[in-house]
Structure formats: C-alpha cells, structure tokens
Design a protein around this motif. Structure first.
Motif, PDB file in Angstrom:
ATOM      1  N   VAL A  67      48.258  36.959  53.434  1.00 18.87           N
ATOM      2  CA  VAL A  67      49.168  35.918  52.957  1.00 18.87           C
ATOM      3  C   VAL A  67      48.672  34.602  53.537  1.00 18.87           C
ATOM      4  O   VAL A  67      48.575  34.448  54.755  1.00 18.87           O
ATOM      5  N   THR A  68      48.331  33.650  52.651  1.00 25.24           N
ATOM      6  CA  THR A  68      47.791  32.375  53.122  1.00 25.24           C
ATOM      7  C   THR A  68      48.856  31.310  53.288  1.00 25.24           C
ATOM      8  O   THR A  68      48.716  30.423  54.118  1.00 25.24           O
ATOM      9  N   LYS A  69      49.927  31.367  52.466  1.00 30.03           N
ATOM     10  CA  LYS A  69      51.006  30.385  52.631  1.00 30.03           C
ATOM     11  C   LYS A  69      52.232  30.810  51.837  1.00 30.03           C
ATOM     12  O   LYS A  69      52.157  31.632  50.922  1.00 30.03           O
ATOM     13  N   ILE A  70      53.352  30.230  52.224  1.00 30.16           N
ATOM     14  CA  ILE A  70      54.590  30.398  51.470  1.00 30.16           C
ATOM     15  C   ILE A  70      54.629  29.281  50.434  1.00 30.16           C
ATOM     16  O   ILE A  70      54.588  28.101  50.791  1.00 30.16           O
ATOM     17  N   ILE A  71      54.689  29.642  49.153  1.00 33.20           N
ATOM     18  CA  ILE A  71      54.735  28.660  48.062  1.00 33.20           C
ATOM     19  C   ILE A  71      56.149  28.097  47.921  1.00 33.20           C
ATOM     20  O   ILE A  71      56.342  26.904  47.754  1.00 33.20           O
ATOM     21  N   ALA A  72      57.139  28.972  47.946  1.00 42.05           N
ATOM     22  CA  ALA A  72      58.547  28.580  47.822  1.00 42.05           C
ATOM     23  C   ALA A  72      59.387  29.623  48.529  1.00 42.05           C
ATOM     24  O   ALA A  72      58.993  30.782  48.626  1.00 42.05           O
ATOM     25  N   GLY A  73      60.550  29.207  48.998  1.00 45.24           N
ATOM     26  CA  GLY A  73      61.421  30.156  49.662  1.00 45.24           C
ATOM     27  C   GLY A  73      62.848  29.665  49.702  1.00 45.24           C
ATOM     28  O   GLY A  73      63.106  28.465  49.671  1.00 45.24           O
ATOM     29  N   ASN A  74      63.770  30.620  49.751  1.00 43.98           N
ATOM     30  CA  ASN A  74      65.191  30.305  49.826  1.00 43.98           C
ATOM     31  C   ASN A  74      65.840  31.278  50.811  1.00 43.98           C
ATOM     32  O   ASN A  74      66.011  32.449  50.488  1.00 43.98           O
ATOM     33  N   PRO A  75      66.198  30.797  52.000  1.00 42.06           N
ATOM     34  CA  PRO A  75      66.801  31.704  52.977  1.00 42.06           C
ATOM     35  C   PRO A  75      68.180  32.213  52.545  1.00 42.06           C
ATOM     36  O   PRO A  75      68.589  33.293  52.963  1.00 42.06           O
ATOM     37  N   ASN A  76      68.910  31.466  51.711  1.00 40.80           N
ATOM     38  CA  ASN A  76      70.239  31.907  51.275  1.00 40.80           C
ATOM     39  C   ASN A  76      70.171  33.116  50.353  1.00 40.80           C
ATOM     40  O   ASN A  76      71.000  34.014  50.445  1.00 40.80           O
ATOM     41  N   SER A  77      69.187  33.150  49.455  1.00 41.05           N
ATOM     42  CA  SER A  77      69.026  34.321  48.589  1.00 41.05           C
ATOM     43  C   SER A  77      67.978  35.281  49.145  1.00 41.05           C
ATOM     44  O   SER A  77      67.726  36.330  48.559  1.00 41.05           O
TER      45      SER A  77
END
Length: 180
Positions: A67-77
C-alpha cells in the motif's frame, strides 16, 4: 466449469489478505478488495490508517502488493480507498445500488485467521448507528474480517465488513462505497 464457481474464483482473486506490522511475531490481518486493475483497493479506514506500520496485501496467487498511500478515507463510515504498487490486478466492480432487505448476499472473509472463508446470507435490515446508516446481514464473520467484501448475486461489491457488535448482531457498512 459452473458459473457459480467461476464467480467465486473471481472474488477470491480480487480479495487480499491485509497484513499489518513489521514482523512475524507482531502483526494483524484484515481484508481488502481490489476495485480497479490499476491497483485501487477498498478496505476499512481503521485498517488503512495503519499505513505507517508497513501494510501489504497478499493475493491468492502469491502476489504481494504494498500500500503506497491512502487515496480517500472516511473514519465515520470506516472506509478507505488505497493505492497499491501493482498494476493489471484482478478486480471486482462496485454495485450501482445497495441490496434491498431480504436480498441474498455472499461474502469472502478472513475471520480469526481462517483466510478465504466463504459465507452466504441476506440483508436483515438498515439501522442507523449514531447518524451513520449501516447494513446488517445474516452471514457469520468475526474479528479479522475487517475490510473484506460483501457481494450481491452478480458478484458486485455492496459493502465491507466494518463492525462487529455482540448481542445485537453483526453490522456491515451499507454506504461504505460513497466516500465524500
């Protein structure tokens, strides 16, 4: 070969075991589903947020992708899209609509280090936890299944294993694929 087996093979090839940690003595696992041949994968935010702890995804054919990077993320979901360092990977499409209550689902998960466990079930209900909508299913899973995929009968991704609650049944992220 029968169509159901070919479909399960496709799901297996596009599902990875996420290994988090730096040594064989100190690691944990979860799951991720590859959603594009150019190395995008979806998993839980709580899994992806360990990116500083050397995350790799291992596929059934032995391919190891970092895994090279997080593109998008949502801790709530509890959802994240990550970029892998590999191309031309097997992948699963994302469903355009969520399944209705009582619709059949299937899942492939890595609960309790029982990698690539296949289960079926149905959508039980759509409760709200806090202000977040979720999908509860009847299929069984346990810790270690985080980030593994839930599929409709067309083998399209409809959700991820996200939360396990005792006493009130297991929950799956229903809008996990709609990251703001």
């Amino acid at each position: 070969a029968d169509t159901e087996q070919l479909s399960l093979d496709r799901i297996c090839r596009a599902t990875g075991v996420v290994a988090i940690g730096g040594s064989l003595q100190n690691f944990s696992t979860g799951g991720a589903v590859i959603i594009s041949p150019d190395g995008l994968a979806i998993t839980n935010f709580h899994v992806a947020s360990a990116i500083n702890e050397r995350i790799v995804i291992v596929l059934t054919d032995g391919t190891v992708a970092r895994v090279t990077k997080i593109i998008a993320g949502n801790p709530n979901s509890d959802v994240a899209i990550v970029q892998l360092d590999k191309q031309n990977l097997p992948w699963i499409p994302i469903a355009e609509a969520e399944p209705a209550m009582a619709d059949p689902i299937q899942m492939l998960h890595h609960s309790e280090a029982r990698y690539y466990t296949y289960d079926t079930g149905y959508v039980k209900r759509y409760p709200f936890l806090g202000h977040q909508p979720w999908m509860e299913i009847s299929a069984h899973y346990a810790p270690g299944g985080s980030g593994c995929g839930i599929y409709n009968t067309k083998q399209e991704l409809v959700g991820l294993v996200a939360i396990i609650t005792m006493g009130d049944g297991p929950y799956i992220a229903s809008q996990a694929l709609n990251i703001p």
